[in-house]
Design a protein around this motif. Structure first.
Motif, PDB file in Angstrom:
ATOM      1  N   VAL A  12       9.012   6.751  15.351  1.00  0.00           N
ATOM      2  CA  VAL A  12       8.922   6.813  13.696  1.00  0.00           C
ATOM      3  C   VAL A  12       7.280   6.349  13.443  1.00  0.00           C
ATOM      4  CG1 VAL A  12       9.286   6.051  11.394  1.00  0.00           C
ATOM      5  CG2 VAL A  12      11.338   6.344  13.049  1.00  0.00           C
ATOM      6  N   TRP A  13       6.645   7.184  13.092  1.00  0.00           N
ATOM      7  CA  TRP A  13       5.167   6.873  12.548  1.00  0.00           C
ATOM      8  C   TRP A  13       4.982   7.199  11.107  1.00  0.00           C
ATOM      9  CZ3 TRP A  13       4.187  10.322  17.569  1.00  0.00           C
ATOM     10  CH2 TRP A  13       3.939   9.548  18.500  1.00  0.00           C
ATOM     11  N   PHE A  14       4.202   6.226  10.618  1.00  0.00           N
ATOM     12  CA  PHE A  14       3.932   6.217   9.371  1.00  0.00           C
ATOM     13  C   PHE A  14       2.466   6.392   9.112  1.00  0.00           C
ATOM     14  CE2 PHE A  14       7.619   3.927   9.133  1.00  0.00           C
ATOM     15  CZ  PHE A  14       8.456   4.236   7.853  1.00  0.00           C
ATOM     16  N   PHE A  15       2.005   7.549   8.350  1.00  0.00           N
ATOM     17  CA  PHE A  15       0.795   8.028   8.298  1.00  0.00           C
ATOM     18  C   PHE A  15       0.504   8.329   6.944  1.00  0.00           C
ATOM     19  CE2 PHE A  15       3.253  11.723   8.809  1.00  0.00           C
ATOM     20  CZ  PHE A  15       2.601  12.630   7.920  1.00  0.00           C
ATOM     21  N   GLU A  16      -1.039   8.403   6.664  1.00  0.00           N
ATOM     22  CA  GLU A  16      -1.419   8.567   5.129  1.00  0.00           C
ATOM     23  C   GLU A  16      -1.161   9.856   4.794  1.00  0.00           C
ATOM     24  OE1 GLU A  16      -5.334   6.856   4.201  1.00  0.00           O
ATOM     25  OE2 GLU A  16      -4.905   4.930   5.101  1.00  0.00           O
ATOM     26  N   THR A  17      -0.367  10.154   3.721  1.00  0.00           N
ATOM     27  CA  THR A  17      -0.128  11.594   3.305  1.00  0.00           C
ATOM     28  C   THR A  17      -1.214  12.186   3.070  1.00  0.00           C
ATOM     29  OG1 THR A  17       1.718  10.381   2.253  1.00  0.00           O
ATOM     30  CG2 THR A  17       1.290  12.685   1.335  1.00  0.00           C
ATOM     31  N   SER A  18      -2.353  11.833   2.601  1.00  0.00           N
ATOM     32  CA  SER A  18      -3.589  12.757   2.336  1.00  0.00           C
ATOM     33  C   SER A  18      -4.143  13.260   3.543  1.00  0.00           C
ATOM     34  CB  SER A  18      -4.711  11.853   1.652  1.00  0.00           C
ATOM     35  OG  SER A  18      -5.029  10.795   2.530  1.00  0.00           O
ATOM     36  N   GLN A  19      -3.791  12.776   4.823  1.00  0.00           N
ATOM     37  CA  GLN A  19      -4.478  13.226   6.153  1.00  0.00           C
ATOM     38  C   GLN A  19      -4.132  14.781   6.453  1.00  0.00           C
ATOM     39  OE1 GLN A  19      -3.061  10.523   9.077  1.00  0.00           O
ATOM     40  NE2 GLN A  19      -4.628   9.069   8.575  1.00  0.00           N
ATOM     41  N   ALA A  20      -3.185  15.177   5.882  1.00  0.00           N
ATOM     42  CA  ALA A  20      -2.707  16.495   6.061  1.00  0.00           C
ATOM     43  C   ALA A  20      -2.014  17.462   4.775  1.00  0.00           C
ATOM     44  CB  ALA A  20      -1.905  16.624   7.420  1.00  0.00           C
ATOM     45  N   LYS A  71       0.959  -1.084   0.036  1.00  0.00           N
ATOM     46  CA  LYS A  71       0.118   0.305  -0.114  1.00  0.00           C
ATOM     47  C   LYS A  71       0.930   1.395   0.055  1.00  0.00           C
ATOM     48  CE  LYS A  71      -4.129   2.049   2.360  1.00  0.00           C
ATOM     49  NZ  LYS A  71      -4.844   1.929   3.515  1.00  0.00           N
ATOM     50  N   LYS A  72       0.629   2.262  -0.893  1.00  0.00           N
ATOM     51  CA  LYS A  72       1.441   3.337  -1.278  1.00  0.00           C
ATOM     52  C   LYS A  72       0.853   4.681  -0.379  1.00  0.00           C
ATOM     53  CE  LYS A  72       2.850   1.915  -5.747  1.00  0.00           C
ATOM     54  NZ  LYS A  72       2.923   2.631  -7.038  1.00  0.00           N
ATOM     55  N   GLY A  73       1.306   5.600  -0.511  1.00  0.00           N
ATOM     56  CA  GLY A  73       0.661   6.738   0.039  1.00  0.00           C
ATOM     57  C   GLY A  73       0.939   7.212   1.314  1.00  0.00           C
ATOM     58  N   GLY A 124       6.536   9.753   0.392  1.00  0.00           N
ATOM     59  CA  GLY A 124       6.842   8.704  -0.928  1.00  0.00           C
ATOM     60  C   GLY A 124       7.163   7.548  -0.254  1.00  0.00           C
ATOM     61  N   HIS A 125       6.421   6.911   0.548  1.00  0.00           N
ATOM     62  CA  HIS A 125       6.755   5.715   1.378  1.00  0.00           C
ATOM     63  C   HIS A 125       5.541   4.767   1.007  1.00  0.00           C
ATOM     64  CE1 HIS A 125      10.025   6.965   3.964  1.00  0.00           C
ATOM     65  NE2 HIS A 125       9.496   7.869   4.009  1.00  0.00           N
ATOM     66  N   ALA A 126       5.792   3.453   0.970  1.00  0.00           N
ATOM     67  CA  ALA A 126       4.800   2.242   0.872  1.00  0.00           C
ATOM     68  C   ALA A 126       5.248   1.108   2.084  1.00  0.00           C
ATOM     69  CB  ALA A 126       5.114   1.725  -0.399  1.00  0.00           C
ATOM     70  N   VAL A 127       4.160   0.225   2.483  1.00  0.00           N
ATOM     71  CA  VAL A 127       4.246  -0.504   3.432  1.00  0.00           C
ATOM     72  C   VAL A 127       3.881  -1.834   2.711  1.00  0.00           C
ATOM     73  CG1 VAL A 127       3.467  -1.413   5.483  1.00  0.00           C
ATOM     74  CG2 VAL A 127       3.843   0.837   5.353  1.00  0.00           C
ATOM     75  N   VAL A 128       4.660  -2.781   2.819  1.00  0.00           N
ATOM     76  CA  VAL A 128       4.541  -4.118   2.118  1.00  0.00           C
ATOM     77  C   VAL A 128       4.142  -5.141   3.132  1.00  0.00           C
ATOM     78  CG1 VAL A 128       5.354  -5.766   0.569  1.00  0.00           C
ATOM     79  CG2 VAL A 128       6.342  -3.502   0.180  1.00  0.00           C
ATOM     80  N   GLY A 129       3.285  -6.027   3.075  1.00  0.00           N
ATOM     81  CA  GLY A 129       3.015  -7.220   4.033  1.00  0.00           C
ATOM     82  C   GLY A 129       3.071  -8.415   3.593  1.00  0.00           C
ATOM     83  N   ILE A 130       3.597  -9.221   4.271  1.00  0.00           N
ATOM     84  CA  ILE A 130       3.875 -10.643   4.010  1.00  0.00           C
ATOM     85  C   ILE A 130       2.806 -11.296   4.806  1.00  0.00           C
ATOM     86  CG2 ILE A 130       5.163 -12.884   3.860  1.00  0.00           C
ATOM     87  CD1 ILE A 130       7.716 -11.036   3.632  1.00  0.00           C
ATOM     88  N   VAL A 131       1.806 -11.780   4.554  1.00  0.00           N
ATOM     89  CA  VAL A 131       0.645 -12.325   5.242  1.00  0.00           C
ATOM     90  C   VAL A 131       0.520 -13.820   5.438  1.00  0.00           C
ATOM     91  CG1 VAL A 131      -1.734 -12.179   5.801  1.00  0.00           C
ATOM     92  CG2 VAL A 131      -0.560  -9.998   5.124  1.00  0.00           C
ATOM     93  N   GLY A 132       0.541 -14.574   6.581  1.00  0.00           N
ATOM     94  CA  GLY A 132       0.051 -15.936   6.619  1.00  0.00           C
ATOM     95  C   GLY A 132       0.252 -16.421   8.155  1.00  0.00           C
TER      96      GLY A 132
END
Length: 434
Positions: A335-343, A290-292, A369-377
């Motif tokens: 360090v906190w990552f938040f959705e860029t669209s919030q502010a 997920k980008k943004g 300009g960050h993205a979070v990648v998830g490996i799920v299982g």
């Protein structure tokens, strides 16, 4: 009892609605059907919901939506004609909706009418009962479902009757129309499944289940046969878009299985979502990104010596409309990552100045300009070489790793990468791990 939800692509035109009827008629236990607003008929088409939001925007600018609403009305009248149904009885319903939007009933009312009109039309075509969700599904301010909802629905649903229900909306505690977030018809379906204690909740869409990776990125992407509620929620949380992550909540306590199926290929098994599944050599379910996101980095010597510092900082962020989604902590840093669209940039600058001053920080920085990648299982913590395989694959493909979160969840591993490398990271991890 089977509850079915059909998405926007499944009710986009008359031919699709005919498919829906064939599917429903094929199984007598399918007695409650939730429908979305008509979606795109082709790549260049418009979704009805988007047009309705645009209608409200015109009204907010002091203009009438009459001309634009004609395009909305045309979508429904075209469907009626192609289904061989009479338009006359439906025209006053369309006009009433247009008048209410023009009267300034707001964005949520306008957006909800796509599902409302869709359900009215499908109910007439099926000859089933139309059940409006407006007075029945009560949505709290935080977007969650009020417990009163289930009492309301139990009283409204009568054994032996069949219902067509609009998705996506209900009402707030004051009785005004309120919508879920986009894609919220999935949530409506889950609510209905819980309310009638369904044996299964079928979620019909335009793909044959939940894929282990975005099939637009990997040509040989496989459909996941069985996954858990937690796996689908965490996969959706990092961008997988087939099933709404919040739709798990209503059914999880009742342990109602969810079957994600394809309206255009109804014989495909799809994906079954259940409480638990055995690993059986399949520890991983999928990988997604997920980008943004933006990154907020705070540093101060002895930062955590102050009592309640994290809570105080988060409260300040919330004042500026920033709500972090992911967190990392160092000895003297957060360090906190938040959705860029919030502010906006100006809001973020003002926030940083105030926080640095009030908390006497050594530094505070925001970068984008960050993205979070998830490996799920369910077996991510049971694979001893998973970390080595993941980091080696990214390094081999020249993908810069910004953070690695292992152990905070027993169902997923999170990796931070630059947004421009997100898709490459997903492909790299998929080929290395799957």
């Amino acid at each position: 009892m089977i509850v079915c939800k059909f998405g926007g692509s499944s009710v986009a035109d008359a031919k699709q609605i005919q498919k829906v009827k064939s599917i429903v008629d094929a199984q007598v236990q399918r007695q409650i059907v939730i429908v979305s607003a008509p979606g795109k008929r082709s790549k260049d088409d418009e979704k009805v919901t988007d047009m309705l939001y645009a209608c409200n925007a015109l009204v907010q600018q002091g203009q009438s939506c009459r001309e634009l609403f004609k395009k909305v009305a045309q979508r429904y009248t075209n469907i009626l004609v192609d289904l061989g149904m009479d338009q006359k009885s439906f025209l006053p319903v369309l006009e009433e909706v247009r008048q209410m939007i023009d009267a300034g009933h707001g964005a949520e009312y306008a957006a909800s009418r796509g599902e409302y009109l869709s359900a009215r039309l499908v109910a007439a075509y099926f000859g089933w009962n139309f059940l409006d969700t407006d007075p029945l599904i009560v949505i709290k301010d935080d977007g969650t479902v009020h417990d009163q909802t289930y009492e309301n629905l139990k009283k409204a649903l009568h054994k032996g009757k069949k219902y067509i229900v609009p998705g996506f909306y209900g009402c707030n505690t004051e009785g005004k129309v309120k919508t879920f977030s986009r894609g919220g018809s999935d949530i409506t379906g889950a609510i209905m499944a819980r309310a009638c204690d369904a044996d299964i909740y079928e979620n019909w869409t335009d793909v044959s289940g939940v894929f282990s990776v975005d099939p637009r990125l990997v040509e040989d992407a496989k459909v996941i046969k069985t996954m858990t509620y937690r796996e689908v929620r965490e996969l959706a949380g990092v961008g997988a878009g087939v099933f709404h992550e919040e739709a798990i909540a209503p059914v999880i306590a009742s342990r109602i299985p969810i079957n994600v199926k394809n309206t255009n290929a109804p014989m495909d098994a799809g994906t079954m979502i259940v409480t638990d599944r055995p690993v059986n050599g399949q520890p991983l379910a999928g990988v997604s990104a997920k980008k943004g996101y933006s990154r907020l980095t705070l540093r101060k010597l002895m930062l955590f010596k102050g009592t309640g510092i994290r809570h105080a900082l988060l409260t300040m962020l919330h004042i500026f409309g920033v709500r972090p989604a992911f967190s990392l902590f160092g000895v003297d840093s957060i360090v906190w990552f938040f959705e860029t669209s919030q502010a906006s940039e100006s809001v973020l600058n003002a926030m940083c100045v105030r926080i640095k001053s009030e908390f006497s920080l050594d530094s505070i920085e925001v970068d984008h300009g960050h993205a979070v990648v998830g490996i799920v299982g369910v077996g991510v913590l049971q694979e001893p070489d998973l970390i080595a395989k993941s980091t080696s694959a990214l390094a081999k493909d020249g993908i810069k790793l910004n953070f690695f979160n292992y152990g905070s969840s027993d169902t997923s591993i999170l990796l931070g990468v630059d947004a421009e490398q997100a898709q490459d990271a997903v492909k790299s991890l998929y080929h290395a791990l799957f």
